[in-house]
Write a protein that holds these residues in place. Sequence first.
Motif: not given
Length: 141
Positions: A34-49
């Motif tokens: 489920v999350s794979k499809g949701s993430l794929k359809n995101s407009l923009y994202g930010v990841v902090v490492t």
Amino acid sequence: MATLNYSIHERIPSVSEHKFIWESVGWGSINTEVSKGSLKNSLYGVVVTINDEPVGMGRIVGDDFMYFYIQDVAILPSFQGLGIGKEILEYLLTYIKRRRLDSGIAFVGLFASEGNDAFYEKYGFKNHSPHMTGMFRVFEN
């Protein structure tokens, strides 16, 4: 106190990063299909490492024109209160400001985790009840 050395990446979280942070902040377990499809359809994202390990994330879903929804803003508990959430939100809001038309309007929505209302209120988010009510419905097995 030592300076926190973290990196901000303008990208959608990977499925494994999303799962790790989601579950680490206590949002329960997540179905990665489920999350794979949701993430794929995101407009923009930010990841902090930190040292190439994910410690925070945030993303935007919507129509990328008029309606934007801030989703999955989360920071590992051991890194909360250090300004990472503020940085994530500023990146997300900057993206929205760039995308909306100068002559248009952008509706930006989100659901705040319990106890985090004040954090989002600093950025102009507010509860519009009783004139407007945020509602949602969940379909699950």
